[in-house]
Design a protein around this motif. Structure first.
Motif: not given
Length: 210
Positions: A30-35, A133-139, A143-146
């Motif tokens: 799940p990608t809901d930031p509130a979680l 950088g791969h972990l940065t994209k994953l984590l 917050y990144e929806r583009q």
């Protein structure tokens, strides 16, 4: 005349499912930031295991010869006269971005130093080998929806290896990159070159200043 032999009765043909097909939906996160809002998790302070260098031709060297140190210009006198376009495009040799290096350099370092790792080669069991950088994209996914991403995951002897796979959208964006954007990217690397010095240059300047 019995013509039953000239007619074929309809048959139900069953096609076996591919073996690599998942029995259910693929696992998802799940990608809901509130979680994910809450106290910052505890992370141990990272420690350096080793280093390697890549030269201008992207050749691997198992040492720190490409290491650079922050070396700001003098604060007194006139400001620095940085020419960020120096070398572009007459001496600039762009990297062939069609060559996907993946984890090749990391794996080479691990092979060269597997006997020196803390706890021996088995120390990698349960670890994740990937680029930062791969972990940065994953984590940052919540917050990144583009931009989307794809990661290829392989597990070998208990170690998880993560390597990025270029998406069709990312490839199309890369191929359509305008010349001005390419030049601006070069200028960013050129600024980094001006602001950093090699180890031997830093040592030389220190000795002269005494």
């Amino acid at each position: 005349m019995d013509r039953r032999g000239t007619k074929r009765r309809g048959e139900n043909i069953e096609v076996a499912e591919p073996r690599n097909k998942l029995p259910g939906p693929a696992p998802s996160m799940p990608t809901d930031p509130a979680l994910y809002s809450g106290p910052f998790p505890f992370y141990r302070r990272p420690s350096e295991l080793g280093c390697f260098s890549l030269d201008a031709q992207r050749q691997y060297h198992g040492d720190a010869q490409a290491l650079r140190y922050y070396s700001p210009p003098p604060t007194n006198g006139q400001g620095p006269n940085f020419d960020l376009r120096d070398g572009y495009p007459d001496r600039y040799q762009p990297r062939d971005e069609e060559i996907r290096e993946g984890l090749d350099h990391l794996l080479r370092w691990l092979l060269d130093h597997r006997g020196q790792l803390e706890g021996g080669p088995g120390w990698l069991a349960g670890a994740i080998v990937t680029w930062r950088g791969h972990l940065t994209k994953l984590l940052t996914t919540p917050y990144e929806r583009q931009e989307g991403w794809q990661l290829a995951a392989s597990r070998f002897q208990g170690t998880l290896y993560l390597s990025e796979v270029e998406t069709p959208a990312a490839r199309a964006q890369r191929l359509a990159r305008p010349p001005l954007l390419r030049e601006l990217m070069y200028m960013g690397y050129k600024f980094e070159q001006y602001m950093c010095a090699a180890a031997w240059e830093t040592t030389l300047c220190s000795s002269q200043g005494r």
